[in-house]
Design a protein around this motif. Structure first.
Motif, PDB file in Angstrom:
ATOM      1  N   LEU A 108       0.823  -1.208   0.000  1.00  0.00           N
ATOM      2  CA  LEU A 108       0.000   0.000   0.000  1.00  0.00           C
ATOM      3  C   LEU A 108       0.863   1.267   0.000  1.00  0.00           C
ATOM      4  O   LEU A 108       0.618   2.214  -0.755  1.00  0.00           O
ATOM      5  CB  LEU A 108      -0.934  -0.013   1.208  1.00  0.00           C
ATOM      6  N   THR A 109       1.889   1.301   0.843  1.00  0.00           N
ATOM      7  CA  THR A 109       2.749   2.486   0.907  1.00  0.00           C
ATOM      8  C   THR A 109       3.537   2.672  -0.381  1.00  0.00           C
ATOM      9  O   THR A 109       3.755   3.809  -0.820  1.00  0.00           O
ATOM     10  CB  THR A 109       3.713   2.378   2.097  1.00  0.00           C
ATOM     11  N   THR A 110       3.963   1.587  -1.003  1.00  0.00           N
ATOM     12  CA  THR A 110       4.677   1.705  -2.282  1.00  0.00           C
ATOM     13  C   THR A 110       3.791   2.304  -3.350  1.00  0.00           C
ATOM     14  O   THR A 110       4.225   3.173  -4.138  1.00  0.00           O
ATOM     15  CB  THR A 110       5.193   0.328  -2.708  1.00  0.00           C
ATOM     16  N   ARG A 111       2.533   1.865  -3.371  1.00  0.00           N
ATOM     17  CA  ARG A 111       1.595   2.396  -4.359  1.00  0.00           C
ATOM     18  C   ARG A 111       1.330   3.883  -4.109  1.00  0.00           C
ATOM     19  O   ARG A 111       1.332   4.702  -5.041  1.00  0.00           O
ATOM     20  CB  ARG A 111       0.288   1.605  -4.303  1.00  0.00           C
ATOM     21  N   ILE A 112       1.106   4.236  -2.862  1.00  0.00           N
ATOM     22  CA  ILE A 112       0.828   5.652  -2.536  1.00  0.00           C
ATOM     23  C   ILE A 112       2.019   6.531  -2.887  1.00  0.00           C
ATOM     24  O   ILE A 112       1.886   7.606  -3.499  1.00  0.00           O
ATOM     25  CB  ILE A 112       0.455   5.783  -1.050  1.00  0.00           C
ATOM     26  N   LEU A 113       3.221   6.091  -2.544  1.00  0.00           N
ATOM     27  CA  LEU A 113       4.421   6.877  -2.788  1.00  0.00           C
ATOM     28  C   LEU A 113       4.701   7.019  -4.286  1.00  0.00           C
ATOM     29  O   LEU A 113       5.012   8.114  -4.772  1.00  0.00           O
ATOM     30  CB  LEU A 113       5.607   6.228  -2.082  1.00  0.00           C
ATOM     31  N   SER A 114       4.571   5.934  -5.032  1.00  0.00           N
ATOM     32  CA  SER A 114       4.850   5.979  -6.467  1.00  0.00           C
ATOM     33  C   SER A 114       3.814   6.821  -7.213  1.00  0.00           C
ATOM     34  O   SER A 114       4.158   7.597  -8.119  1.00  0.00           O
ATOM     35  CB  SER A 114       4.892   4.566  -7.038  1.00  0.00           C
TER      36      SER A 114
END
Length: 783
Positions: A108-114
């Motif tokens: 989830l954090t990778t998706r939000i950050l990217s």
């Protein structure tokens, strides 16, 4: 669509909480309860706990306090908006998401950050960039400095400060950068202040707020020759003060030549999202890193700032702290991720475009105003407007203005600039108070002094500034310019009038925005210093009170709370119809009147004291004489009564009265003879003053009369003669019960004689004969 019940409940609770906190329509009972809210001493925790409504009510009371909020602060709270609610919801979601299992949290954090990084890079034309999200807007530059140190010093991870000692790094910043930036970087990096180099701005060619590229080139060459390592250059795309942009294209070439890192920051970076971008700002897309403050640009509360950068080594980025392996830290981008999706591309561009249109609207109006000087680098696209009030005298040539910009200034020119700074400070404060939605503030620029700044990208989204607010700001500015101009022109006349007036002392206070400062100079006669100071304070305080009681448009005060002169009268802004000579004469006459009245009171006190002593001596002498006349036997209580019964003693009554006017004791025999108290000597008249000058009906004090004195005299003479004719033609009609007595007849005759005397005097001056005014004399003689 199915929604997680927990997320739905969270959004519902947030909406209810925001409505409760933003509701300013509280009842009277709640306002009374607010006075007894806990302030300084925390109360005990409730044993059974409290519900959410009670806790939010307490938060609301703490937010608003016992005193009323400032207008601007309450306005900020009312304009959070739904996009602000999304940002606040992001913080709640971040806390909720952090409890997920590690694998789900990582995805989830990778998706939000990217997603957020990709949107920002496309929106602001920064290709192939990475993003670092931080709360403090200086933290991104700090991490970039550490990244450059790790890049340029290969053994920094192992050797630490030793490698910096052998070859000292140098960080270059503009002298127009925000205050304290270089010192903050050195403190956080553990570097001495000698590693920070401030680059001067242009003084001869170009903008005075742009970095001097030629001088920077020479400074870098000198540092390289002395064994130092040029590390990083901090440039501005919109200086904090004037909003000017450095020559980023030439600076980028210079950084490539010396293998330096180029970092750009400033409010003008927001215009990269628009369709048309100036070439000076567009060059920022080629820099190595830039810092964006989206919270103020878009009106989003509690969203992080973003630093976009380009670097190929992820390990060095991790060592510098630009990236993190902790998924929780990546959740900093969640509020921004939600807000960007809520606004969309068009909403973001529209907000930035609206701010630019506000600046252009104000700039177009300022061009048509006299005595307003603007300082704008690029009028087509600059989102910051800086202006100041400036009145250029006709007898001042260009050489004096050139000398004004030099380092060694003439005292008169220096004082003139100080006065302009004071007036512009007052102007900025007045505009901010009259039009709070405009968001204007006062800024101090190194070369131009005090100016008024309008930066809508930093304020309009929060304050909700609209076009009508700009029009209102221009209208207020038009009202203030004549006041500033007339006050500036009358200051010198006021100073000359005060200096030539006996009893007044002119106080030069360049920091006072007004006509000037005056002090009534108390004439002391050999008194001690403390008593003189007290007397001076007493007279000037009473003088200020008397002046404020007059019906005038002027403001008289004791001056600023801090830094002002004591025992002075400060006169505020004035209009062009001010009669300076009358004002100074009134101040001097009022001061003399107060001083003489105080002296008269002191003399009267001394006379009364001496009169009491003399009266005591005379009473004692009279008692001794009465004792000798009556004899000793008559003083014995019982014997004296019997003796007075057989042989009454006729004693003459000798009374005394104290005349306050003459200051002496007098006998009361005349009172017993005439059975009435005499008036005595006529009291001295009070000091004459010019407070009651003849003014037209409705005309306030210290205003020049628009009608000439000759015309006024002629009109008065004609009106008096017309009144006399009407009095002669009017037959006396009295009812039987309203017959005039002798006293009334005498008063009427005296009144007509006074009118006739005034008419004769005015006709002498006007060389005109009154029409048939002899009837009054005939009637008076007959009566």
């Amino acid at each position: 669509k199915m929604v997680d019940p927990t997320l739905a409940e969270m959004g519902k609770n947030l909406n209810e909480a925001m409505k409760m906190l933003e509701d300013n329509q509280r009842k009277v009972e709640e306002e009374n309860e607010k006075k007894y809210a806990r302030k300084d001493i925390p109360g005990p925790l409730q044993g059974s706990g409290q519900d959410m409504v009670s806790i939010l009510q307490l938060v609301q009371n703490l937010m608003h306090g016992e005193e009323e909020e400032e207008t601007s602060q309450s306005y900020r709270l009312q304009n959070v908006g739904e996009q602000g609610h999304m940002a606040l919801l992001g913080h709640s979601l971040a806390a909720y998401i952090s409890v997920l299992d590690r694998e789900r949290l990582r995805k989830l954090t990778t998706r939000i950050l990217s997603d957020t990084t990709l949107w920002l890079c496309r929106l602001f034309r920064y290709e192939n960039g990475s993003a670092y999200y931080h709360e403090d807007d200086r933290e991104g530059l700090l991490k970039i400095c550490r990244l450059v140190i790790h890049t340029r010093y290969e053994d920094y991870t192992l050797e630490g400060f030793n490698v910096l000692y052998t070859k000292q790094p140098v960080i270059y910043i503009s002298s127009a950068a925000r205050t304290g930036l270089g010192q903050a970087l050195c403190n956080q990096l553990g570097l001495p202040l000698s590693c920070m180099c401030r680059v001067p701005c242009n003084t001869m060619f170009g903008s005075q707020h742009q970095m001097d590229v030629a001088l920077l080139d020479r400074v870098i060459k000198d540092d390289v020759e002395s064994g130092k390592l040029p590390l990083l250059l901090v440039a501005n795309a919109g200086t904090p003060g004037a909003g000017h942009t450095d020559k980023l294209g030439r600076l980028k070439e210079l950084c490539e030549q010396y293998k330096m890192w180029l970092h750009v920051e400033g409010v003008n970076l927001a215009t990269l999202a628009l369709g048309y971008v100036s070439s000076s700002v567009l060059a920022a897309t080629k820099c190595d890193s830039m810092t964006l403050t989206l919270g103020s640009w878009l009106g989003l509360p509690a969203v992080p700032a973003v630093t976009l950068y380009r670097h190929d080594d992820p390990s060095l980025s991790l060592a510098a702290g630009l990236t993190s392996s902790q998924p929780v830290e990546k959740l900093r981008a969640l509020p921004l991720w939600l807000s960007l999706q809520y606004l969309g591309h068009d909403g973001i561009v529209e907000r930035i475009k609206h701010a630019s249109q506000l600046s252009q609207r104000l700039l177009e109006n300022l061009k048509n105003l006299d005595f307003i000087k603007t300082s704008v680098e690029d009028e087509l696209s600059s989102p910051v407007v800086v202006f100041k009030f400036f009145h250029e005298y006709s007898n001042r040539d260009q050489t004096s203005h050139a000398a004004q910009a030099s380092t060694i200034q003439h005292p008169i020119i220096s004082n003139e600039r100080h006065i302009y700074d004071t007036f512009n400070q007052w102007l900025g404060e007045q505009l901010a108070q009259l039009v709070p939605a405009s968001g204007v503030d006062v800024v101090e620029l190194e070369d131009e002094g005090t100016c008024v700044r309008f930066s809508p990208l930093m304020t309009s989204a929060v304050l909700g500034t609209e076009i009508q607010d700009i029009d209102q700001l221009v209208d207020c500015l038009k009202m203030k310019i004549p006041v500033l101009t007339s006050t500036l022109q009358l200051r010198e006349e006021f100073e000359q009038e005060v200096r030539r007036t006996v009893g007044l002392l002119y106080i030069e206070d360049l920091g006072w925005p007004g006509l000037g400062v005056v002090r009534y100079n108390y004439h002391c006669d050999g008194k001690n210093d403390d008593k003189q100071v007290k007397e001076l304070e007493k007279i000037n305080t009473e003088l200020l009170k008397k002046l404020n009681e007059l019906e005038s448009d002027l403001t008289f005060s004791l001056g600023p709370e801090f830094g002002g002169q004591k025992n002075c009268v400060y006169i505020g802004m004035v209009t062009e119809d001010l009669d300076v000579s009358e004002l100074v004469e009134t101040i001097a006459a009022t001061g003399r009147e107060i001083e003489e009245n105080s002296r008269l009171l002191e003399n009267m006190t001394e006379v009364v004291r001496k009169g009491i002593q003399e009266a005591q001596l005379q009473l004692q002498q009279a008692n001794e004489e009465r004792l000798l006349e009556e004899g000793l036997l008559r003083q014995i209580p019982v014997v004296g009564s019997v003796l007075n019964w057989f042989s009454p003693f006729q004693a003459s009554s000798k009374g005394r009265t104290f005349n306050l006017t003459a200051g002496s004791l007098e006998s009361t025999e005349s009172m017993y003879v005439s059975k009435a108290q005499g008036t005595g000597t006529t009291p001295p008249p009070t000091p004459a003053s010019s407070l009651a000058k003849q003014r037209l009906p409705g005309q306030k004090a210290f205003k020049r009369s628009l009608r000439s004195s000759d015309g006024f005299s002629e009109t008065s003479s004609i009106s008096h003669c017309d009144d006399l004719d009407k009095m002669d033609q009017r037959p006396p009609t009295l009812s039987p019960d309203q017959e005039q007595g002798p006293l009334e007849m005498e008063k009427a005759v005296e009144q007509k004689e006074v009118v006739q005397a005034k008419t004769d005097t005015e006709d002498i001056h006007s060389d005109k004969s009154p029409p048939d005014c002899t009837k009054v004399e005939d009637q008076a003689s007959q009566r």
